[in-house]
Design a protein around this motif. Structure first.
Motif, mmCIF file in Angstrom:
data_model
loop_
_atom_site.group_PDB
_atom_site.id
_atom_site.type_symbol
_atom_site.label_atom_id
_atom_site.label_comp_id
_atom_site.label_asym_id
_atom_site.label_seq_id
_atom_site.Cartn_x
_atom_site.Cartn_y
_atom_site.Cartn_z
ATOM 1 N N UNK A 294 0.837 -1.189 0.000
ATOM 2 C CA UNK A 294 0.000 0.000 0.000
ATOM 3 C C UNK A 294 0.880 1.250 0.000
ATOM 4 N N UNK A 295 0.580 2.178 -0.901
ATOM 5 C CA UNK A 295 1.303 3.443 -0.973
ATOM 6 C C UNK A 295 0.412 4.534 -0.380
ATOM 7 N N UNK A 296 0.815 5.171 0.718
ATOM 8 C CA UNK A 296 -0.031 6.202 1.323
ATOM 9 C C UNK A 296 -0.144 7.457 0.462
ATOM 10 N N UNK A 297 0.834 7.729 -0.352
ATOM 11 C CA UNK A 297 0.793 8.913 -1.217
ATOM 12 C C UNK A 297 -0.202 8.722 -2.368
ATOM 13 N N UNK A 298 -0.190 7.536 -2.981
ATOM 14 C CA UNK A 298 -1.130 7.224 -4.071
ATOM 15 C C UNK A 298 -2.496 6.786 -3.544
ATOM 16 N N UNK A 299 -2.540 6.374 -2.286
ATOM 17 C CA UNK A 299 -3.730 5.832 -1.632
ATOM 18 C C UNK A 299 -4.263 4.606 -2.359
ATOM 19 N N UNK A 300 -3.346 3.732 -2.766
ATOM 20 C CA UNK A 300 -3.733 2.494 -3.451
ATOM 21 C C UNK A 300 -2.609 1.479 -3.307
ATOM 22 N N UNK A 301 -2.925 0.229 -3.597
ATOM 23 C CA UNK A 301 -1.904 -0.803 -3.612
ATOM 24 C C UNK A 301 -1.146 -0.710 -4.928
ATOM 25 N N UNK A 302 0.169 -0.583 -4.837
ATOM 26 C CA UNK A 302 1.022 -0.447 -6.010
ATOM 27 C C UNK A 302 2.216 -1.393 -5.869
#
Length: 55
Positions: free
Chosen positions: A41-49
């Protein structure tokens, strides 16, 4: 005397989309010689990347 964790090194994982370095983890140098890739999970993108190991 050899270190207890001789083959394990600390690596940093960066998001492939925004390039932010979000996570640190350990990997075994003998078992995983290539770059580590994990879906996190990427907190900056707010999605799983996909997060890839950086130097």
């Amino acid at each position: 005397m050899a270190s207890k964790k001789g083959n394990r090194i600390i690596v940093t994982l960066a998001c492939t989309e925004c390039r932010e370095r979000n996570y640190t983890t350990e990997k075994n140098r003998k078992n995983d010689q290539g770059r580590l890739e994990l879906n996190k999970y990427c907190p900056r993108c707010r999605a799983h990347r996909l997060h890839r190991e950086t130097k």
